[in-house]
Each structure stands twice: as C-alpha cells, then as structure tokens.
Design a protein around this motif. Structure first.
Motif, short mmCIF file in Angstrom:
data_model
loop_
_atom_site.label_atom_id
_atom_site.label_comp_id
_atom_site.label_asym_id
_atom_site.label_seq_id
_atom_site.Cartn_x
_atom_site.Cartn_y
_atom_site.Cartn_z
N THR A 1 -24.19 30.15 19.31
CA THR A 1 -25.05 28.98 19.24
C THR A 1 -26.48 29.40 19.57
OG1 THR A 1 -24.84 28.39 21.57
CG2 THR A 1 -23.17 27.49 20.05
N VAL A 2 -27.42 28.54 19.28
CA VAL A 2 -28.81 28.80 19.65
C VAL A 2 -28.93 28.92 21.17
CG1 VAL A 2 -31.16 27.87 19.63
CG2 VAL A 2 -29.77 27.80 17.55
N GLU A 3 -28.16 28.12 21.91
CA GLU A 3 -28.18 28.22 23.37
C GLU A 3 -27.75 29.61 23.82
OE1 GLU A 3 -26.67 25.61 21.68
OE2 GLU A 3 -28.40 24.31 22.03
N ASP A 4 -26.82 30.23 23.08
CA ASP A 4 -26.40 31.59 23.41
C ASP A 4 -27.55 32.58 23.25
OD1 ASP A 4 -23.70 30.95 24.02
OD2 ASP A 4 -23.15 31.10 21.89
N VAL A 5 -28.43 32.36 22.28
CA VAL A 5 -29.59 33.23 22.11
C VAL A 5 -30.38 33.24 23.41
CG1 VAL A 5 -31.74 33.67 20.87
CG2 VAL A 5 -29.73 32.85 19.62
N GLU B 1 -39.61 23.53 1.44
CA GLU B 1 -39.84 23.13 2.82
C GLU B 1 -39.77 24.35 3.74
OE1 GLU B 1 -37.96 20.20 6.22
OE2 GLU B 1 -37.49 19.85 4.12
N ARG B 2 -40.75 24.46 4.62
CA ARG B 2 -40.78 25.57 5.57
C ARG B 2 -39.66 25.42 6.60
NH1 ARG B 2 -47.25 26.13 6.98
NH2 ARG B 2 -47.90 26.52 4.83
N TYR B 3 -39.00 26.54 6.91
CA TYR B 3 -37.96 26.54 7.93
C TYR B 3 -38.61 26.35 9.30
CZ TYR B 3 -34.89 28.69 4.40
OH TYR B 3 -34.15 28.97 3.28
N ASP B 4 -38.00 25.50 10.11
CA ASP B 4 -38.52 25.27 11.45
C ASP B 4 -37.60 25.83 12.52
OD1 ASP B 4 -36.38 23.54 11.34
OD2 ASP B 4 -37.52 21.74 11.84
N ASP B 5 -36.64 26.67 12.12
CA ASP B 5 -35.65 27.17 13.07
C ASP B 5 -35.43 28.69 12.97
OD1 ASP B 5 -34.38 27.17 10.58
OD2 ASP B 5 -32.48 26.41 11.36
N VAL B 6 -36.49 29.43 12.65
CA VAL B 6 -36.35 30.88 12.46
C VAL B 6 -36.47 31.60 13.81
CG1 VAL B 6 -37.36 32.93 11.38
CG2 VAL B 6 -37.19 30.79 10.10
N THR C 1 -42.53 29.44 14.76
CA THR C 1 -42.92 28.12 14.29
C THR C 1 -42.83 28.13 12.77
OG1 THR C 1 -45.23 28.81 14.25
CG2 THR C 1 -44.45 27.72 16.26
N LYS C 2 -42.97 26.97 12.16
CA LYS C 2 -42.96 26.90 10.69
C LYS C 2 -44.07 27.79 10.14
CE LYS C 2 -41.29 22.21 9.90
NZ LYS C 2 -41.60 20.94 9.24
N ARG C 3 -43.72 28.63 9.17
CA ARG C 3 -44.69 29.53 8.56
C ARG C 3 -44.47 29.51 7.05
NH1 ARG C 3 -46.96 33.51 11.92
NH2 ARG C 3 -48.16 33.83 10.03
N PRO C 4 -45.51 29.79 6.28
CA PRO C 4 -45.40 29.69 4.82
C PRO C 4 -44.48 30.75 4.19
CG PRO C 4 -47.60 30.43 5.45
CD PRO C 4 -46.89 30.06 6.71
N ASP C 5 -44.15 31.81 4.91
CA ASP C 5 -43.33 32.87 4.32
C ASP C 5 -41.84 32.61 4.43
OD1 ASP C 5 -43.74 33.39 7.15
OD2 ASP C 5 -42.62 35.24 6.82
N ALA C 6 -41.40 31.66 5.24
CA ALA C 6 -39.97 31.38 5.41
C ALA C 6 -39.71 29.93 5.02
CB ALA C 6 -39.55 31.64 6.86
N TYR C 7 -39.14 29.75 3.85
CA TYR C 7 -38.98 28.40 3.32
C TYR C 7 -37.72 28.30 2.45
CZ TYR C 7 -40.85 30.72 -0.79
OH TYR C 7 -41.04 31.60 -1.83
N ASP C 8 -37.29 27.07 2.27
CA ASP C 8 -36.14 26.78 1.42
C ASP C 8 -36.56 26.99 -0.03
OD1 ASP C 8 -34.37 25.27 -0.34
OD2 ASP C 8 -33.53 24.41 1.49
N GLY D 1 -31.76 29.36 12.95
CA GLY D 1 -30.91 28.82 14.01
C GLY D 1 -29.72 28.06 13.45
N SER D 2 -29.92 27.40 12.33
CA SER D 2 -28.84 26.63 11.71
C SER D 2 -27.72 27.53 11.18
CB SER D 2 -29.39 25.76 10.59
OG SER D 2 -29.98 26.56 9.58
N ARG D 3 -27.97 28.83 11.10
CA ARG D 3 -26.94 29.76 10.60
C ARG D 3 -26.43 30.70 11.68
NH1 ARG D 3 -28.22 32.64 5.17
NH2 ARG D 3 -26.00 33.07 5.47
N ILE D 4 -26.89 30.54 12.92
CA ILE D 4 -26.49 31.46 13.99
C ILE D 4 -24.98 31.41 14.23
CG2 ILE D 4 -26.76 30.03 16.07
CD1 ILE D 4 -28.40 33.41 15.77
#
Length: 143
Positions: free
Chosen positions: A12-16, A62-67, A50-57, A105-108
């Motif tokens: 989980t993200v908490e585990d990180v 849409e920029r990923y907010d959970d990298v 944070t959301k950045r232009p290089d990591a997006y769906d 984070g959604s794929r951790i």
C-alpha cells in the motif's frame, strides 16, 4: 525482480511511508506542495511527486497526481524494472539518464510488501554513504 508467492499481502502507499521511515538515518522533508521526500544524508531516495506534464494518462491527457519516485543503483537496474511487464514501474523522458523509476500510487498494490520493501532498501542503499551502506549490509548479513 523476482515475484513473490501468491500468499503475500499486497503493498500500500502507507507501506511506502512505513518502509522508507524505517531505514536508518532517514529524514523527511516536504516539497513546496507538502509532498514527502525521504532522504538519507541529505540525498533523496524516495519522493512523492506533484502533478507534472511528463506523467499523464495517455487516453485522457490528465496528469497523474500519485507518482512516487524511487532511486535505483544504476541504468541497468532501472531498465530491468521498467522493461519487466510484470511490474508497475515506468519512466518518462524527464528521467532519461536519471537513476530512478516511477510508479503510480494507485498501482503500488501490484507489488507485495516484500517486493516494495526490497525496492525501498535498494533505493536507500543507492543513496546512502559508503560507510552507512557497509554497516546496513553487514547488519543484515548481505555483505
């Protein structure tokens, strides 16, 4: 990275946070948006982007907010992780030549806790001083 047997609890993200904080000599600083950055000896080894232009769906733009960014030992380790289709790791052109991999984070949860712990330990080892690395490896029978 070897896959663990099916009975292991998913990460989980908490585990990180838990595993990064458990490494020795770790400090946590916060980026401009309050995002945690885990450091050893003033060097980042895990951080939440944070959301950045290089990591997006690619479908929606849409920029990923959970990298989450994890340092790795070298380009060989990075390539092994991002080219292994069984892992959720990826990179972007922004990180070309940078010894790190990214994961949402959604794929951790595609990793087991053991796999995540190993990734974080390796990230810490890649950034810790030589003496701290030697001590940690000796304490864990890995030297």
């Amino acid at each position: 990275m070897p896959r663990s047997s099916g009975g292991r609890r998913r990460a989980t993200v908490e585990d990180v946070h838990r595993f990064a904080e458990a490494m020795p000599y770790v400090t946590v600083v916060h980026g401009g948006s309050g995002n945690p950055v885990y450091q050893v000896g003033g060097k980042s080894f895990v951080f939440f982007r944070t959301k950045r232009p290089d990591a997006y769906d690619p479908k929606t733009g849409e920029r990923y907010d959970d990298v989450i960014v994890f340092w790795v030992e070298d380009e060989v380790a990075k390539t092994a992780l991002i080219e292994d289709a069984s892992t959720p790791f990826f990179s972007t052109p922004h990180f070309d030549g940078h010894p790190s991999v990214l994961v949402r984070g959604s794929r951790i949860g595609e990793l087991t806790r053991d796999e995540l712990r190993e990734i974080i330990q390796d990230a810490w080892l890649s950034r810790a001083s030589a003496s701290r690395r030697r001590t940690w490896l000796a304490e864990h029978g890995l030297n």
